[in-house]
Write a protein that holds these residues in place. Structure first.
Motif, PDB file in Angstrom:
ATOM      1  N   ALA A   1       0.831  -1.208   0.000  1.00  0.00           N
ATOM      2  CA  ALA A   1       0.000   0.000   0.000  1.00  0.00           C
ATOM      3  C   ALA A   1       0.861   1.252   0.000  1.00  0.00           C
ATOM      4  CB  ALA A   1      -0.929  -0.008   1.206  1.00  0.00           C
ATOM      5  N   ARG A   2       1.913   1.266   0.805  1.00  0.00           N
ATOM      6  CA  ARG A   2       2.809   2.426   0.835  1.00  0.00           C
ATOM      7  C   ARG A   2       3.455   2.643  -0.524  1.00  0.00           C
ATOM      8  NH1 ARG A   2       4.214   0.090   5.854  1.00  0.00           N
ATOM      9  NH2 ARG A   2       6.075  -0.861   4.945  1.00  0.00           N
ATOM     10  N   GLU A   3       3.890   1.569  -1.134  1.00  0.00           N
ATOM     11  CA  GLU A   3       4.538   1.681  -2.441  1.00  0.00           C
ATOM     12  C   GLU A   3       3.546   2.142  -3.509  1.00  0.00           C
ATOM     13  OE1 GLU A   3       6.037  -2.240  -2.937  1.00  0.00           O
ATOM     14  OE2 GLU A   3       7.791  -1.928  -1.647  1.00  0.00           O
ATOM     15  N   ALA A   4       2.312   1.639  -3.427  1.00  0.00           N
ATOM     16  CA  ALA A   4       1.297   2.010  -4.409  1.00  0.00           C
ATOM     17  C   ALA A   4       0.968   3.499  -4.316  1.00  0.00           C
ATOM     18  CB  ALA A   4       0.037   1.174  -4.202  1.00  0.00           C
ATOM     19  N   LEU A   5       0.912   4.028  -3.109  1.00  0.00           N
ATOM     20  CA  LEU A   5       0.642   5.452  -2.942  1.00  0.00           C
ATOM     21  C   LEU A   5       1.812   6.291  -3.434  1.00  0.00           C
ATOM     22  CD1 LEU A   5      -1.112   5.550   0.547  1.00  0.00           C
ATOM     23  CD2 LEU A   5      -2.157   5.891  -1.698  1.00  0.00           C
ATOM     24  N   ALA A   6       3.021   5.749  -3.323  1.00  0.00           N
ATOM     25  CA  ALA A   6       4.206   6.499  -3.744  1.00  0.00           C
ATOM     26  C   ALA A   6       4.296   6.638  -5.258  1.00  0.00           C
ATOM     27  CB  ALA A   6       5.471   5.821  -3.207  1.00  0.00           C
ATOM     28  N   ASP A   7       3.942   5.569  -5.999  1.00  0.00           N
ATOM     29  CA  ASP A   7       4.089   5.649  -7.457  1.00  0.00           C
ATOM     30  C   ASP A   7       2.763   5.669  -8.221  1.00  0.00           C
ATOM     31  OD1 ASP A   7       3.176   2.994  -7.487  1.00  0.00           O
ATOM     32  OD2 ASP A   7       5.158   2.137  -7.831  1.00  0.00           O
ATOM     33  N   GLY A   8       1.656   5.547  -7.485  1.00  0.00           N
ATOM     34  CA  GLY A   8       0.358   5.618  -8.130  1.00  0.00           C
ATOM     35  C   GLY A   8      -0.038   4.387  -8.909  1.00  0.00           C
ATOM     36  N   GLU A   9       0.712   3.297  -8.769  1.00  0.00           N
ATOM     37  CA  GLU A   9       0.452   2.084  -9.542  1.00  0.00           C
ATOM     38  C   GLU A   9      -0.119   0.978  -8.660  1.00  0.00           C
ATOM     39  OE1 GLU A   9       0.834   1.628 -12.864  1.00  0.00           O
ATOM     40  OE2 GLU A   9       1.303   3.759 -12.990  1.00  0.00           O
ATOM     41  N   PRO A  10      -1.137   0.258  -9.127  1.00  0.00           N
ATOM     42  CA  PRO A  10      -1.654  -0.890  -8.360  1.00  0.00           C
ATOM     43  C   PRO A  10      -0.679  -2.053  -8.418  1.00  0.00           C
ATOM     44  CG  PRO A  10      -2.730  -0.779 -10.490  1.00  0.00           C
ATOM     45  CD  PRO A  10      -1.870   0.450 -10.392  1.00  0.00           C
ATOM     46  N   ARG A  11      -0.810  -2.986  -7.524  1.00  0.00           N
ATOM     47  CA  ARG A  11       0.035  -4.187  -7.537  1.00  0.00           C
ATOM     48  C   ARG A  11      -0.717  -5.366  -6.922  1.00  0.00           C
ATOM     49  NH1 ARG A  11       2.743   0.172  -6.616  1.00  0.00           N
ATOM     50  NH2 ARG A  11       4.854  -0.597  -6.414  1.00  0.00           N
ATOM     51  N   MET A  12      -0.200  -6.550  -7.236  1.00  0.00           N
ATOM     52  CA  MET A  12      -0.756  -7.795  -6.702  1.00  0.00           C
ATOM     53  C   MET A  12       0.226  -8.377  -5.702  1.00  0.00           C
ATOM     54  SD  MET A  12      -3.391  -9.905  -6.989  1.00  0.00           S
ATOM     55  CE  MET A  12      -4.062  -9.818  -8.658  1.00  0.00           C
ATOM     56  N   VAL A  13      -0.301  -8.804  -4.558  1.00  0.00           N
ATOM     57  CA  VAL A  13       0.511  -9.442  -3.526  1.00  0.00           C
ATOM     58  C   VAL A  13       0.015 -10.868  -3.346  1.00  0.00           C
ATOM     59  CG1 VAL A  13       1.211  -9.388  -1.110  1.00  0.00           C
ATOM     60  CG2 VAL A  13       0.880  -7.241  -2.349  1.00  0.00           C
ATOM     61  N   SER A  14       0.932 -11.825  -3.364  1.00  0.00           N
ATOM     62  CA  SER A  14       0.574 -13.226  -3.153  1.00  0.00           C
ATOM     63  C   SER A  14       1.280 -13.729  -1.900  1.00  0.00           C
ATOM     64  CB  SER A  14       0.978 -14.084  -4.356  1.00  0.00           C
ATOM     65  OG  SER A  14       0.552 -15.424  -4.187  1.00  0.00           O
ATOM     66  N   VAL A  15       0.495 -14.019  -0.860  1.00  0.00           N
ATOM     67  CA  VAL A  15       1.031 -14.508   0.408  1.00  0.00           C
ATOM     68  C   VAL A  15       0.890 -16.025   0.423  1.00  0.00           C
ATOM     69  CG1 VAL A  15       0.871 -14.352   2.913  1.00  0.00           C
ATOM     70  CG2 VAL A  15       0.303 -12.355   1.508  1.00  0.00           C
ATOM     71  N   GLN A  16       2.034 -16.729   0.446  1.00  0.00           N
ATOM     72  CA  GLN A  16       2.025 -18.186   0.336  1.00  0.00           C
ATOM     73  C   GLN A  16       2.958 -18.804   1.368  1.00  0.00           C
ATOM     74  OE1 GLN A  16       2.427 -19.831  -3.583  1.00  0.00           O
ATOM     75  NE2 GLN A  16       1.692 -17.986  -4.615  1.00  0.00           N
ATOM     76  N   PRO A  17       2.702 -20.060   1.738  1.00  0.00           N
ATOM     77  CA  PRO A  17       3.610 -20.738   2.672  1.00  0.00           C
ATOM     78  C   PRO A  17       4.972 -20.989   2.019  1.00  0.00           C
ATOM     79  CG  PRO A  17       1.962 -22.270   1.852  1.00  0.00           C
ATOM     80  CD  PRO A  17       1.544 -20.902   1.387  1.00  0.00           C
ATOM     81  N   GLU A  18       5.956 -21.210   2.859  1.00  0.00           N
ATOM     82  CA  GLU A  18       7.339 -21.332   2.391  1.00  0.00           C
ATOM     83  C   GLU A  18       7.507 -22.435   1.348  1.00  0.00           C
ATOM     84  OE1 GLU A  18      11.820 -21.700   4.352  1.00  0.00           O
ATOM     85  OE2 GLU A  18      10.051 -22.203   5.535  1.00  0.00           O
TER      86      GLU A  18
END
Length: 275
Positions: free
Chosen positions: A67-84
């Motif tokens: 979210a911080r990065e998206a606000l900094a550059d104005g670009e959306p992104r996808m985050v994938s949280v997965q087990p090791e």
């Protein structure tokens, strides 16, 4: 009222108020996860989740970072949280980006997978025009068509007609402005040049420009510095305003200014997401 409706109601309210925030949406889950597909949350610039829910600590850190990065550059992104073990199968490390996806490790016992779309919602960019010359009026009209929040400031007595603007200010004392990325253009055409320039240099913006020749700006520069304004502040003002397109008419000059503002506005975004 469901939580989803409450979140979307608040999204509409924040957009109407021209406030900055991030909308995070769970788009896919695998195995056991606290939040399910469709879950949403609104995140403020300070990292506060003010509405909705996208799960606990397993995903929270990665989403807030995105979210911080998206606000900094104005670009959306996808985050994938997965087990090791699944990250290892994919051959990616936590924090790595691949094909537009940021991977993060799920440290929770559930070992589920959660994909979250992180979308920044930013206020309309703010264009402040000081003066009501023909160039200023054309600039206001064209900027509104491009989605800018337009403020026009000039003495009411100078107004030839009602400008096409979101906000009209009598005189050059701006007061509270729209909170967004700001661009300032002085287009006074000899009527209040110094007063408008004093306001411009004291107002924070990503772009300051003066519609006038280099010779005229040089003369005004000396006057402003003699009044005690720092030379470095005056030198931030681009003169003449606009890209050198060979513009002649007020409409063409306004277009060249908007072209130059667009270059500054999109700096760092062009090619974003390309490998």
């Amino acid at each position: 009222m469901s939580g989803h409706v409450e979140v979307m109601d608040l999204v509409a309210q924040l957009k109407a108020a021209e406030e900055t925030f991030v909308l995070a949406t769970v788009v896919r889950t695998v195995s056991v996860t606290a939040a399910k597909a469709g879950a949403k949350a609104i995140i403020r610039p300070d990292g506060t989740i003010v509405a909705g829910w996208i799960g606990g600590g397993c995903a929270r850190g990665a989403v807030l970072k995105a979210a911080r990065e998206a606000l900094a550059d104005g670009e959306p992104r996808m985050v994938s949280v997965q087990p090791e073990n699944l990250l290892a199968e994919l051959g990616v490390k936590p924090g790595e980006n691949r094909d537009g996806v940021r991977f993060a490790q799920n440290m929770c016992p559930s070992k589920g997978t959660m994909d979250i779309f992180v979308e920044p919602v930013l206020p309309h960019p703010s264009l402040v025009i000081l003066g009501v010359s023909p160039v200023a009026l054309s600039l206001a009209t064209q900027a509104r068509q491009l989605g800018y929040h337009v403020t026009v400031a000039a003495p009411a007595a100078d107004l030839p007609a009602a400008p096409d603007a979101d906000m009209l200010i009598d005189g050059y004392q701006l007061g509270r402005l729209n909170e967004a990325r700001r661009f300032i253009v002085v287009s006074t055409q000899g009527r209040g040049d110094e007063a408008a320039l004093r306001t411009a240099v004291s107002t924070g913006a990503a772009y300051h420009a003066f519609v006038g020749s280099r010779r005229k700006m040089a003369a005004l520069r000396e006057k402003l510095i003699a009044e005690g304004i720092e030379a470095s502040a005056v030198d931030r003002i681009k003169a003449p305003a606009g890209l050198d397109l060979g513009a002649i008419t007020p409409e063409e000059i306004a277009m060249s200014i908007l072209a130059e503002i667009t270059v500054e506005r999109r700096r760092g975004q062009r090619g974003a997401g390309r490998v």
